[in-house]
Design a protein around this motif. Structure first.
Motif, PDB file in Angstrom:
ATOM      1  N   LEU A   1      13.563  37.171   8.520  1.00  0.00           N
ATOM      2  CA  LEU A   1      14.128  35.855   8.132  1.00  0.00           C
ATOM      3  C   LEU A   1      13.624  34.911   9.171  1.00  0.00           C
ATOM      4  O   LEU A   1      13.503  33.455   8.740  1.00  0.00           O
ATOM      5  CB  LEU A   1      15.662  35.871   8.394  1.00  0.00           C
ATOM      6  N   GLU A   2      13.458  35.181  10.265  1.00  0.00           N
ATOM      7  CA  GLU A   2      13.017  34.373  11.098  1.00  0.00           C
ATOM      8  C   GLU A   2      11.406  33.845  10.910  1.00  0.00           C
ATOM      9  O   GLU A   2      11.290  32.756  11.144  1.00  0.00           O
ATOM     10  CB  GLU A   2      12.830  34.921  12.757  1.00  0.00           C
ATOM     11  N   LYS A   3      10.542  34.744  10.542  1.00  0.00           N
ATOM     12  CA  LYS A   3       9.377  34.490   9.916  1.00  0.00           C
ATOM     13  C   LYS A   3       9.459  33.457   8.799  1.00  0.00           C
ATOM     14  O   LYS A   3       8.505  32.531   8.723  1.00  0.00           O
ATOM     15  CB  LYS A   3       8.638  35.831   9.619  1.00  0.00           C
ATOM     16  N   VAL A   4      10.361  33.710   7.838  1.00  0.00           N
ATOM     17  CA  VAL A   4      10.271  32.792   6.646  1.00  0.00           C
ATOM     18  C   VAL A   4      10.768  31.501   6.874  1.00  0.00           C
ATOM     19  O   VAL A   4      10.542  30.569   6.393  1.00  0.00           O
ATOM     20  CB  VAL A   4      11.347  33.678   5.561  1.00  0.00           C
ATOM     21  N   GLY A   5      11.903  31.567   8.020  1.00  0.00           N
ATOM     22  CA  GLY A   5      12.295  29.985   8.323  1.00  0.00           C
ATOM     23  C   GLY A   5      11.169  29.317   9.146  1.00  0.00           C
ATOM     24  O   GLY A   5      11.591  27.963   9.317  1.00  0.00           O
ATOM     25  N   GLN A   6      10.120  29.922   9.435  1.00  0.00           N
ATOM     26  CA  GLN A   6       9.309  28.919  10.140  1.00  0.00           C
ATOM     27  C   GLN A   6       7.966  28.446   9.065  1.00  0.00           C
ATOM     28  O   GLN A   6       7.659  29.284   7.925  1.00  0.00           O
ATOM     29  CB  GLN A   6       8.325  29.799  11.204  1.00  0.00           C
ATOM     30  N   THR A   7       7.670  27.313   9.152  1.00  0.00           N
ATOM     31  CA  THR A   7       6.411  26.945   8.471  1.00  0.00           C
ATOM     32  C   THR A   7       5.297  26.541   9.415  1.00  0.00           C
ATOM     33  O   THR A   7       5.313  25.745  10.071  1.00  0.00           O
ATOM     34  CB  THR A   7       6.740  25.486   7.882  1.00  0.00           C
ATOM     35  N   LEU A   8       4.200  27.453   9.179  1.00  0.00           N
ATOM     36  CA  LEU A   8       3.196  27.550  10.182  1.00  0.00           C
ATOM     37  C   LEU A   8       2.114  26.263   9.500  1.00  0.00           C
ATOM     38  O   LEU A   8       1.974  26.261   8.152  1.00  0.00           O
ATOM     39  CB  LEU A   8       2.324  28.659  10.067  1.00  0.00           C
ATOM     40  N   SER A   9       1.361  25.722  10.494  1.00  0.00           N
ATOM     41  CA  SER A   9       0.005  24.968   9.610  1.00  0.00           C
ATOM     42  C   SER A   9      -1.408  25.464  10.411  1.00  0.00           C
ATOM     43  O   SER A   9      -1.200  26.158  11.666  1.00  0.00           O
ATOM     44  CB  SER A   9       0.226  23.681  10.187  1.00  0.00           C
ATOM     45  N   ILE A  10      -2.250  25.648   9.804  1.00  0.00           N
ATOM     46  CA  ILE A  10      -3.499  25.998   9.969  1.00  0.00           C
ATOM     47  C   ILE A  10      -4.683  24.843  10.027  1.00  0.00           C
ATOM     48  O   ILE A  10      -4.783  24.343   8.921  1.00  0.00           O
ATOM     49  CB  ILE A  10      -3.904  27.164   9.541  1.00  0.00           C
ATOM     50  N   ARG A  11      -5.433  24.568  11.043  1.00  0.00           N
ATOM     51  CA  ARG A  11      -6.332  23.589  10.963  1.00  0.00           C
ATOM     52  C   ARG A  11      -7.546  24.030  11.675  1.00  0.00           C
ATOM     53  O   ARG A  11      -7.458  25.046  12.623  1.00  0.00           O
ATOM     54  CB  ARG A  11      -5.762  22.232  11.454  1.00  0.00           C
ATOM     55  N   LYS A  12      -8.761  23.455  11.172  1.00  0.00           N
ATOM     56  CA  LYS A  12      -9.999  23.792  12.001  1.00  0.00           C
ATOM     57  C   LYS A  12     -10.324  22.603  12.983  1.00  0.00           C
ATOM     58  O   LYS A  12     -10.093  21.238  12.577  1.00  0.00           O
ATOM     59  CB  LYS A  12     -11.105  23.908  10.951  1.00  0.00           C
ATOM     60  N   ASP A  13     -10.592  22.942  14.215  1.00  0.00           N
ATOM     61  CA  ASP A  13     -10.766  21.794  15.265  1.00  0.00           C
ATOM     62  C   ASP A  13     -12.038  22.260  15.707  1.00  0.00           C
ATOM     63  O   ASP A  13     -12.730  23.120  15.516  1.00  0.00           O
ATOM     64  CB  ASP A  13     -10.049  22.159  16.347  1.00  0.00           C
ATOM     65  N   THR A  14     -12.972  21.054  16.361  1.00  0.00           N
ATOM     66  CA  THR A  14     -14.196  21.194  16.805  1.00  0.00           C
ATOM     67  C   THR A  14     -13.966  21.321  18.238  1.00  0.00           C
ATOM     68  O   THR A  14     -13.536  20.102  19.096  1.00  0.00           O
ATOM     69  CB  THR A  14     -15.241  20.284  16.265  1.00  0.00           C
ATOM     70  N   ARG A  15     -14.828  22.090  19.183  1.00  0.00           N
ATOM     71  CA  ARG A  15     -14.669  22.182  20.583  1.00  0.00           C
ATOM     72  C   ARG A  15     -15.848  21.722  21.241  1.00  0.00           C
ATOM     73  O   ARG A  15     -16.866  21.335  20.201  1.00  0.00           O
ATOM     74  CB  ARG A  15     -14.394  23.585  20.893  1.00  0.00           C
ATOM     75  N   ARG A  16     -16.230  21.834  22.329  1.00  0.00           N
ATOM     76  CA  ARG A  16     -17.343  21.606  23.056  1.00  0.00           C
ATOM     77  C   ARG A  16     -18.807  22.237  22.068  1.00  0.00           C
ATOM     78  O   ARG A  16     -18.517  23.304  21.723  1.00  0.00           O
ATOM     79  CB  ARG A  16     -17.674  22.106  24.490  1.00  0.00           C
ATOM     80  N   TYR A  17     -19.920  21.279  22.294  1.00  0.00           N
ATOM     81  CA  TYR A  17     -21.048  21.877  21.647  1.00  0.00           C
ATOM     82  C   TYR A  17     -20.908  22.097  20.094  1.00  0.00           C
ATOM     83  O   TYR A  17     -21.616  22.744  19.586  1.00  0.00           O
ATOM     84  CB  TYR A  17     -21.718  23.268  22.376  1.00  0.00           C
ATOM     85  N   GLY A  18     -19.886  21.596  19.461  1.00  0.00           N
ATOM     86  CA  GLY A  18     -19.714  21.611  18.107  1.00  0.00           C
ATOM     87  C   GLY A  18     -19.337  22.997  17.556  1.00  0.00           C
ATOM     88  O   GLY A  18     -19.395  23.344  16.296  1.00  0.00           O
ATOM     89  N   LYS A  19     -18.708  23.692  18.590  1.00  0.00           N
ATOM     90  CA  LYS A  19     -18.022  25.079  18.032  1.00  0.00           C
ATOM     91  C   LYS A  19     -16.785  25.086  17.146  1.00  0.00           C
ATOM     92  O   LYS A  19     -16.047  24.202  17.662  1.00  0.00           O
ATOM     93  CB  LYS A  19     -17.665  26.036  19.355  1.00  0.00           C
ATOM     94  N   PRO A  20     -16.603  25.700  16.253  1.00  0.00           N
ATOM     95  CA  PRO A  20     -15.464  25.639  15.432  1.00  0.00           C
ATOM     96  C   PRO A  20     -14.498  26.346  16.156  1.00  0.00           C
ATOM     97  O   PRO A  20     -14.739  27.407  16.790  1.00  0.00           O
ATOM     98  CB  PRO A  20     -15.672  26.205  14.187  1.00  0.00           C
ATOM     99  N   MET A  21     -13.124  25.905  16.118  1.00  0.00           N
ATOM    100  CA  MET A  21     -11.809  26.591  16.449  1.00  0.00           C
ATOM    101  C   MET A  21     -10.793  26.558  15.391  1.00  0.00           C
ATOM    102  O   MET A  21     -10.650  25.456  14.933  1.00  0.00           O
ATOM    103  CB  MET A  21     -11.557  26.042  17.907  1.00  0.00           C
TER     104      MET A  21
END
Length: 101
Positions: free
Chosen positions: A24-44
């Protein structure tokens, strides 16, 4: 600063032995996922929106890193994964019972 855990057994009236609190704790959370760019253009890939404590977050990060075969860390209640794993991370989190927006 420690967050109080929700006591779902008192809300639902179901016995704690069923072990549904974690689900129930898992279902109660809404997660978001995004792609970010770090140093030297590395994806995160950054997963945020967790209400879990740091030890649970580290366990989940470890599971994601193992299944995605990548490095990563937990920073400020967010999981950071090296590389662009947005779609695969979404599938794994869905499989584990989390709701992803």
């Amino acid at each position: 600063m420690e967050k109080k855990k929700k006591d779902f057994a008192s809300i639902t009236g179901l016995p704690e032995e069923l072990g549904i609190d974690a689900d129930l704790e898992k279902v109660g959370q809404t997660l978001s996922i995004r792609k970010d760019t770090r140093r030297y253009g590395k994806p995160m890939t950054v997963v945020s929106g967790f209400e879990a404590d740091r030890s649970e977050l580290k366990e989940l990060a470890s599971e994601l890193k193992r299944r995605l075969a990548c490095g990563g860390t937990v920073v400020d209640n967010e999981i950071e994964l090296q590389g662009n794993h947005v779609e695969r991370a979404r599938d794994i989190l869905d499989e584990l019972g989390y709701r992803v927006a």
